[in-house]
Scaffold this active site. Structure first.
Site, PDB file in Angstrom:
ATOM      1  N   GLY A  56       0.819  -1.214   0.000  1.00 42.56           N
ATOM      2  CA  GLY A  56       0.000   0.000   0.000  1.00 42.56           C
ATOM      3  C   GLY A  56       0.843   1.251   0.000  1.00 42.56           C
ATOM      4  N   GLY A  77       0.193   5.376   0.913  1.00 41.30           N
ATOM      5  CA  GLY A  77      -0.711   6.419   1.384  1.00 41.30           C
ATOM      6  C   GLY A  77      -0.118   7.788   1.194  1.00 41.30           C
ATOM      7  N   GLY A  78      -0.819   8.803   1.707  1.00 38.28           N
ATOM      8  CA  GLY A  78      -0.363  10.169   1.541  1.00 38.28           C
ATOM      9  C   GLY A  78       0.898  10.477   2.321  1.00 38.28           C
ATOM     10  CG  MET A  79       1.013   9.777   6.433  1.00 42.29           C
ATOM     11  SD  MET A  79       0.739  10.423   8.096  1.00 42.29           S
ATOM     12  CE  MET A  79       2.287   9.994   8.876  1.00 42.29           C
ATOM     13  CB  ALA A  80       3.276   5.970   5.787  1.00 41.12           C
ATOM     14  CE  LYS A  97       0.441   3.505   8.477  1.00 45.80           C
ATOM     15  NZ  LYS A  97      -0.625   4.366   9.064  1.00 45.80           N
ATOM     16  CG  ASP A 138      -8.274  10.139   6.591  1.00 49.36           C
ATOM     17  OD1 ASP A 138      -9.108  10.597   5.778  1.00 49.36           O
ATOM     18  OD2 ASP A 138      -7.155   9.723   6.260  1.00 49.36           O
TER      19      ASP A 138
END
Length: 720
Positions: free
Chosen positions: A21, A23-26, A43, A136
């Site tokens: 995956g 994501g926006g920050m990780a 993560k 979120d």
């Protein structure tokens, strides 16, 4: 070492197997914990984010929050640490992916929806009982195991209620989250409680039942505006197999007022169970489907080369339907799409439609009074007129209402309004501009080539959106609009003397022109529908814009003389057509076209203005938006969409080549404009809850962030 280089490496006792995956920050990897020989989800914070303390603090905060939450349906954290300065979190591995993965296969069955909600609702209420707001909640943050178990994850932007003074709150602006799922109060930056997460759960419920989200738009900003002002479509209008009882639960979960929603997630889950297993026990308060006036569904003619002569009688034939722009097979280049000229009398017919809809005025007044906003990535105050169920805008600007301030002209001539007088107090910033490098180009090289200029943009200041002028040489920002209305999307004329913008100062969004020397404002369009995203012709004689002619969210493209006059229809195909831009030679126009309810259908269209023929340049299942011509007129610059973010790319005039990415940063890039010499691009990028303004060379190199300001849709003011 980048995150892409980590596969096959060992990070702090974890052997990284593959990436699962982004994501926006990780980035999240499947990894094996060597000490216990178990598979975990790891993560990892990418190294380029480690320069920003915000991301590190969010990582640490997620660990602190989740360590306080022990619930069977919240993903547990096994370990937290750093390896060579790079933070990581080890969590339980969920092999079945997320609810988002399930949705890629289509709508979920009512039984599957119920199973998921019944599991995560108690977990959400449990978190709320510990004073933790998720903020979120969305399908990608609900993970699944092989046995159908559902688990809440990603508390990276969660907030502990009442902890602002304890170091937990990272952002001072308060608007964080994903616009498609955030509640109206979250989009406005208001104080939140657990009912904000209930709204997000309602958006998830809507998406699981219909296969799409309630609101779709060109930008995160536009989506957040719609969360505040627009009514969601009825679920049964999208999926007729949904029962009336299930629709009733979804609609209640999506109420704008938190007091009208479910007060707990468990309460929602209980009604959902009744709706699915015993639907006769819930009273149907919603109609099966909205009855739409057939006249509003009729496809309008597509192209008009010159102003149409109004009809002198009532027997003019109805316009012939024009097929919507169709997507060619991916292996084909764009192709011409036939268009038809309208029959005699069409102009007067269109104007009658535009002047109708008086009932939307008082609805707009009510909604406008409710909005005082601050936006994700700089969000909201939005469109009062769009609160009506007959108007669902696809790219709305922020809204603050001012009624009765401008005279409504009785004729087509423009009205001149004196703007506020700027005072010395209007100079908000006095330090010289600092332009910070993003890439590795030597600063001396950049500074030798770049000539500081003035720019205009719209931004959130003093609880509303206004347009500002910023001088890079002096570092001074002054407001160009300063009243109770919402003004946005500025564009400076080719000669640098005037500025186009859209404003709702007379109750709905119309197009205005400001003389930059005198600050006098001329109202260019005047009607009861939404006019937006206006642009100049290269010679400055014409203005093109999109208009929600029928009040159904589908926009047509018009042009109007810059000195005022009658609008002329250029393009209409019964779909959402927006962001029109004229080529440097004045022969072509590009715009976005697609289904107003499905952003993934939006494609880039180029139109020959002399023949009316159109050519589809993009063909994919993701959103393409905000097209314009490069200064030499040989390519189209636009925003392709992918992985939740927006990049800046160019494509050839025929759509026969693959797009070339100019810039794809960590944020949501849009609002691109070239300098007069064509050497520089200025744009905004929404990163977290701030929309920063960047400048770069036209080839995508030398990216610099302009320090000290934030805003949207920057446009150059050329020094003359």
């Amino acid at each position: 070492m980048t995150t892409d280089d980590l596969i096959g490496k060992t990070l702090g006792g974890y052997e990284i197997l593959d990436r699962i995956g982004q994501g926006g920050m990780a980035t999240v990897y499947r990894a094996r914990q060597t000490s216990m020989n178990r598979i975990v989800a790891l993560k990892v914070l990418p190294r380029h984010f480690m320069r920003d303390d915000t991301y590190i603090q969010r990582f640490e905060r997620e660990v602190k929050i989740v360590s306080q939450l022990e619930h069977r349906n919240i993903v547990p954290v096994h370990d937290y640490g750093q390896y060579d300065g790079q933070p990581y979190i080890a969590m339980r591995y969920m092999p079945a992916g997320s609810v988002d993965d399930l949705l890629k296969q289509g709508v979920l069955s009512p039984e599957k929806i119920l199973s998921i909600i019944q599991q995560i609702a108690p977990a959400l209420d449990y978190a709320h009982s510990k004073n933790v707001l998720h903020r979120d909640l969305k399908p990608s943050n609900i993970l699944m195991d092989d046995d159908g178990g559902a688990y809440i994850t990603d508390f990276g932007i969660a907030r502990i209620v009442g902890s602002e003074g304890q170091g937990y709150t990272i952002t001072t602006q308060g608007v964080v989250g994903t616009p498609s799922y955030m509640s109206p109060e979250q989009a406005q930056g208001k104080d939140l409680d657990g009912r904000s997460d209930i709204y997000s759960l309602g958006v998830m419920l809507f998406e699981m039942a219909t296969g799409r989200r309630p609101f779709q738009n060109d930008t995160p900003y536009g989506i957040a505006v719609m969360q505040v002002t627009a009514a969601p479509p009825l679920p049964r209008s999208l999926n007729p197999n949904i029962s009336a009882a299930l629709e009733q639960v979804i609609i209640k979960a999506l109420k704008k007022n938190p007091d009208d929603r479910y007060q707990t997630a468990t309460e929602l889950a209980q009604d959902l169970e009744t709706a699915i297993l015993h639907p006769d026990k819930l009273h149907d308060t919603q109609p099966r489907a909205l009855q739409i006036n057939p006249a509003l569904q009729q496809t309008q003619p597509a192209f008009i080369e010159k102003k149409t002569t109004p009809s002198s009688g009532t027997g003019a034939p109805s316009p012939a339907p024009v097929p919507a722009v169709r997507t060619p097979p991916p292996s084909y280049a764009g192709r011409p799409i036939s268009q038809h000229l309208p029959p005699p009398g069409f102009r007067s017919r269109v104007r009658n439609i535009r002047r109708s809809n008086p009932g939307n005025w008082w609805i707009g007044i009510i909604v406008g009074g409710l909005i005082g906003c601050a936006l994700l990535m700089g969000i909201v105050l939005a469109l009062a007129m769009l609160a009506s169920t007959l108007i669902s805008s696809d790219d709305p600007p922020p809204t603050a209402q001012r009624g009765g301030q401008l005279a409504t002209p009785a004729s087509a001539t423009s009205t001149v309004i004196s703007s506020s007088i700027l005072t010395a107090q209007a100079a908000a910033r006095v330090s010289p501009t600092q332009i910070m490098p993003i890439d590795v180009e030597p600063s001396a090289t950049f500074e030798a080539d770049f000539v500081p200029s003035q720019i205009v943009y719209f931004a959130y200041r003093n609880d509303k959106y206004d347009i500002y002028l910023y001088d890079m040489l002096t570092g001074v920002e002054v407001p160009l609009t300063d009243d109770d209305s919402s003004s946005s999307y500025p564009m400076v004329s080719p000669d640098g003397t005037k500025m186009l913008f859209q404003s709702n100062r007379d109750g709905d969004f119309d197009i205005y022109i400001m003389d930059l020397a005198s600050r006098e404002v001329t109202q260019l369009t005047d009607n009861t529908v939404s006019d937006r995203t206006a642009a100049w012709s290269p010679d400055g004689q014409w203005i093109v814009y999109s208009s929600d002619t029928r009040g159904d969210g589908n926009h047509d493209i018009y042009r109007i003389p810059a000195i005022g006059g009658e609008p002329e229809l250029i393009f209409s195909n019964g779909q959402r057509n927006g962001h029109p831009r004229i080529s440097p030679d004045g022969r072509s126009m590009v715009f976005t076209s697609g289904d107003s309810n499905n952003a993934s259908s939006w494609e880039i269209i180029r139109m020959d203005l002399s023949t009316g023929e159109t050519l589809q340049l993009t063909a994919n299942d993701t959103r393409d938006a905000s097209p314009s011509f490069t200064p030499d007129g040989q390519r189209i610059i636009y925003n392709p969409y992918g992985d939740g973010l927006s990049a800046i790319a160019t494509i050839d005039l025929n759509g026969s080549e693959s797009p070339q990415i100019l810039y794809d940063g960590e944020g949501y890039e849009w609002g691109m404009n070239y300098s007069a010499d064509g050497k520089w691009l200025i744009f905004n990028s929404e990163i977290e809850d701030v929309s920063y303004i960047f400048v770069m060379r036209a080839d995508g190199t030398g990216v610099r962030k302009i320090e000290g300001i934030d805003g949207f849709y920057p446009s150059w003011v050329q020094r003359r």
